[in-house]
Design an enzyme around this catalytic site. Structure first.
Site, PDB file in Angstrom:
ATOM      1  N   ASP A  12       0.977  -1.193   0.251  1.00  0.00           N
ATOM      2  CA  ASP A  12       0.180   0.035   0.020  1.00  0.00           C
ATOM      3  C   ASP A  12       1.009   1.131  -0.076  1.00  0.00           C
ATOM      4  OD1 ASP A  12      -2.568   1.503   0.466  1.00  0.00           O
ATOM      5  OD2 ASP A  12      -1.755   1.736   2.541  1.00  0.00           O
ATOM      6  N   ASP A  14      -0.386   5.181   0.837  1.00  0.00           N
ATOM      7  CA  ASP A  14      -0.597   6.086   2.149  1.00  0.00           C
ATOM      8  C   ASP A  14      -0.501   5.519   3.526  1.00  0.00           C
ATOM      9  OD1 ASP A  14      -0.954   8.650   0.358  1.00  0.00           O
ATOM     10  OD2 ASP A  14      -2.685   7.483  -0.277  1.00  0.00           O
ATOM     11  N   ASP A 169      -1.106  -0.885   5.825  1.00  0.00           N
ATOM     12  CA  ASP A 169      -1.376  -0.216   7.416  1.00  0.00           C
ATOM     13  C   ASP A 169      -2.755  -0.231   7.858  1.00  0.00           C
ATOM     14  OD1 ASP A 169      -2.642   2.899   6.896  1.00  0.00           O
ATOM     15  OD2 ASP A 169      -2.175   1.711   5.160  1.00  0.00           O
TER      16      ASP A 169
END
Length: 221
Positions: A12, A14, A169
């Site tokens: 991922d 961001d 995250d």
């Protein structure tokens, strides 16, 4: 080493490789300023991140009671400010070293993010990440977005299939990996909105120094 195998590692963006929330907040608040609305603070904007820019704008509109009929126009203005916005974004510590260690070990790397492809490529270029990625999927690369597994599976196919680890995250990333049938490593210092225990994961880490060892364990397995 005999019995070991290479592992594809897909990330991922961001909240995983980059702390981009300050730039996202900047773009959001420029739109709000143009429309005579009060700015949003950073924790609020972080709470809106994860499901792509269209959902982000839905939440901004709700937070400031803007005209929902103007969603398209407001989203277009958001993208005007969002593309090329990199000056407030930072890499998470150890990120580049971990990526280079993985590449030197022969692993292929990819990116699967809900961030639109244009600003994703902007930030990849800004931090010299583009050359480290063998494939990149943004939130508008396919009709589907995470947590639909289609972009993640497409990235895995681009890397040749085989053993693959997804690194993210958030609960969105955990669900995406689970639906794709892939192992998930949770970076705990990003933008998740629920406790670690509520996110399905095979591994969790709080600094990128730990990631090469996680991948090495999968490789040996």
């Amino acid at each position: 080493m005999e019995g070991q195998r290479l592992v594809n590692v897909i990330f991922d963006l961001d909240g995983t490789l980059i702390d981009s929330a300050p730039d996202i907040r900047f773009a959001v608040n420029k739109v709000l300023e143009e429309n005579g609305a009060a700015p949003l603070d950073l924790p609020t904007v972080i709470g809106f991140i994860g499901n792509g820019t269209s959902v982000l704008m839905d939440k901004v509109i709700a937070a400031r009671d803007l005209d929902r009929e103007r969603h398209g126009a407001l989203l277009e203005r958001l993208m005007d400010f969002y593309e090329g916005a990199t000056s407030r974004t930072t890499l998470y510590p150890g990120c580049l070293d971990a990526l280079d260690t993985l590449r030197e070990a022969g692993h292929r790397l990819g990116l699967c993010t809900n961030k639109p492809l244009a600003p994703a490529r902007d930030v990849l270029a800004h931090f010299d990440l583009a050359r480290r990625m063998d494939t990149v999927y943004g939130g508008d690369s396919l009709p589907q977005k995470k947590p639909d597994p289609a972009p993640l599976l497409a990235a895995m196919r681009d890397l040749g299939g085989g053993p693959t680890l997804y690194v993210g995250d958030s609960e969105v990333d955990g669900e995406t990996a689970e639906r794709a049938g892939l192992a998930f490593a949770l970076f705990t210092e990003g933008y998740r909105h629920v406790p670690v225990a509520e996110i399905p994961h095979a591994h969790a880490f709080d600094h990128f120094d730990a990631l090469p060892d996680i991948v090495a364990g999968l490789r040996a397995g």
